[in-house]
Design a protein around this motif. Structure first.
Motif, short mmCIF file in Angstrom:
data_model
loop_
_atom_site.label_atom_id
_atom_site.label_comp_id
_atom_site.label_asym_id
_atom_site.label_seq_id
_atom_site.Cartn_x
_atom_site.Cartn_y
_atom_site.Cartn_z
N ALA A 87 42.71 33.23 40.78
CA ALA A 87 41.74 33.98 41.57
C ALA A 87 40.63 34.54 40.67
N GLU A 88 41.00 35.04 39.51
CA GLU A 88 39.99 35.58 38.59
C GLU A 88 39.07 34.47 38.10
N ALA A 89 39.64 33.30 37.83
CA ALA A 89 38.82 32.16 37.39
C ALA A 89 37.86 31.73 38.48
N GLN A 90 38.34 31.68 39.72
CA GLN A 90 37.47 31.28 40.83
C GLN A 90 36.34 32.28 41.03
N ALA A 91 36.65 33.56 40.89
CA ALA A 91 35.61 34.58 41.03
C ALA A 91 34.56 34.43 39.92
N LYS A 92 35.01 34.12 38.73
CA LYS A 92 34.09 33.92 37.61
C LYS A 92 33.20 32.71 37.87
N TRP A 93 33.79 31.64 38.38
CA TRP A 93 33.02 30.44 38.72
C TRP A 93 31.95 30.75 39.75
#
Length: 459
Positions: A289-295
């Motif tokens: 989820a954190e990676a997707q938000a960063k993307w």
């Protein structure tokens, strides 16, 4: 499964491939003009046990899009760009193991001074320098060098083949082992009988000289190449020790690897040579989820015009002449053939529109971008190695140095726990660290065939 290898991919400029992301509040790419940016990056990569930092370069400006450089200048699309060779000694002084792959275009410099520059860098880095062999692809570069335009595609590779013959002789043949005596008692520093003139009179280059540098640790720098067209693969399979492939599709990467290895075997190259790295951008965080938000955050800063400016230069197609929903058609030209092929004939299942192409290339260029937490990213890397046979990855960034730091801090430990990433560097030169064998070109490599021939003595 063999250990995965990692290189970082950067350029001595503001906007390398992540178009528009120089505006991101955490991006430090505008500090490219400072040595501190590069020495900090080198230390970070060495902490992550990266094999090397691969420094891209280009001569000329991207002026295909719209027929002039205005879009490139607006978007800082690989302009301004400084000389990457100047960075290497400072980064080498800040590290002990990290290798440096330096992109140098052979089309606009005679082999004689170029061979000296690379030998000097090999000395200053204790044998950690590599050369990414490129022929160039921008007409603006040719015009800047006083030519009417770049040579035809096949001609550029003919020139490159002869160029390699000359530099091999300078690096491998001109000075015999043992030429440096340093004999204080007799007052003889060099044994003249062990230094030899190199005479070459070819279709494109003439030379009558000795190499100006005493032999460095590797003599010939480790050789990289990124040609993925038919002619480029022929050149790479003959000369390259490491090849970089850039493709948006794992299937295309797999096909390219199989073809390169087949060509290399036919030439009698060492089994497993060349090593192959594919272009990849990783966006990660502590969780998926954190990676997707960063993307999603990164995507807010993308410049589609900047992406199309780069793509126009790479392919020779002026994308300003197309509407966003127009399909990308296969156009043969004298730019980067493989860039066009990867978007059309090599992957007939994918029909790109101009807009889709720009959105894809805006982060990661012609490679692939993967998003996820550490475990998911590690799974994807393992899967890609198994599916394609690739040896490692050339990692581009979305935001620098954040993208590299995330890989070092989050991904590398997972790969190490799985036993598929090294826990320490091998000793020795770049060639020894990467291949685990000698610091000189292997006997199967064409550059070794002139070694110690030593038939022509100094007058």
């Amino acid at each position: 499964m063999a250990e995965i290898r990692l290189n970082a991919f950067d350029m001595n400029c503001v906007s390398h491939q992540a178009s528009g992301l120089w505006r991101h509040p955490r991006d430090r790419s505008a500090a490219y003009r400072t040595l501190g940016y590069w020495t900090d990056l080198a230390r970070l990569l060495e902490r992550g046990l990266f094999d090397g930092l691969f420094l891209a370069d280009v001569l000329g400006v991207y002026d295909v899009y719209g027929g002039d450089p205005r879009a490139a200048l607006r978007n800082a699309a690989q302009v301004p760009v400084n000389d990457p060779a100047m960075l290497v000694p400072a980064m080498a002084a800040a590290t002990a193991h990290l290798g440096f792959g330096l992109t140098c275009t052979l089309s606009y410099e005679h082999p004689y001074p170029f061979a000296r520059r690379m030998s000097t860098l090999d000395h200053l880095t204790d044998g950690r320098i590599g050369w990414n062999i490129v022929t160039g692809y921008l007409n603006s570069a040719a015009k800047g060098a006083g030519k009417g335009g770049q040579a035809a595609y096949d001609t550029r590779y003919e020139i490159a083949d002869e160029y390699m013959q000359v530099v091999y002789r300078l690096w491998e043949e001109s000075w015999q082992d043992g030429a440096i005596l340093r004999d204080v008692e007799r007052g003889i520093f060099i044994d003249p009988d062990r230094v030899h003139r190199i005479v070459h009179d070819g279709a494109h280059f003439s030379l009558d000289a000795i190499h100006l540098c005493e032999p460095s640790a590797q003599r010939t720098p480790m050789l990289y190449q990124a040609g993925a067209s038919t002619r480029g693969r022929d050149f790479a399979s003959r000369h390259a020790e490491c090849v970089f492939l850039a493709s948006p599709s794992a299937d295309i990467v797999a096909g390219g690897i199989a073809d390169l290895r087949r060509r290399a075997r036919a030439l009698g190259r060492h089994d497993g040579d060349p090593l192959i790295f594919s272009l990849l951008t990783i966006v990660t965080g502590r969780t998926d989820a954190e990676a997707q938000a960063k993307w999603e955050d990164y995507r807010r800063y993308v410049s589609l015009e900047g992406a199309l400016t780069l793509l126009s230069g790479w392919t020779g197609i002026d994308f300003s002449r197309y509407a966003p929903d127009d399909p990308v058609r296969h156009i043969r030209n004298d730019a980067i053939h493989s860039a066009v092929d990867a978007l059309t004939v090599q992957d007939p299942k994918k029909a790109w529109t101009v807009r889709e192409l720009a959105e894809h290339a805006a982060i990661g260029g012609m490679g692939t971008t993967i998003v996820g937490g550490p475990e998911r990213i590690a799974d994807l890397l393992e899967d890609r190695v198994v599916r394609t046979g690739v040896d490692g990855f050339n990692l581009a960034y979305a935001v620098t140095p954040e993208s590299f730091g995330d890989v070092v801090d989050l991904i590398v430990p997972v790969l190490q726990r799985r036993g598929i990433y090294k826990r320490a560097y091998r000793p020795g030169t770049l060639r020894e660290k990467v291949f685990g064998r000698g610091d000189r070109l292997g006997n199967d490599h064409p550059g070794s065939r002139v070694r110690c021939r030593a038939t022509e003595e100094m007058p």
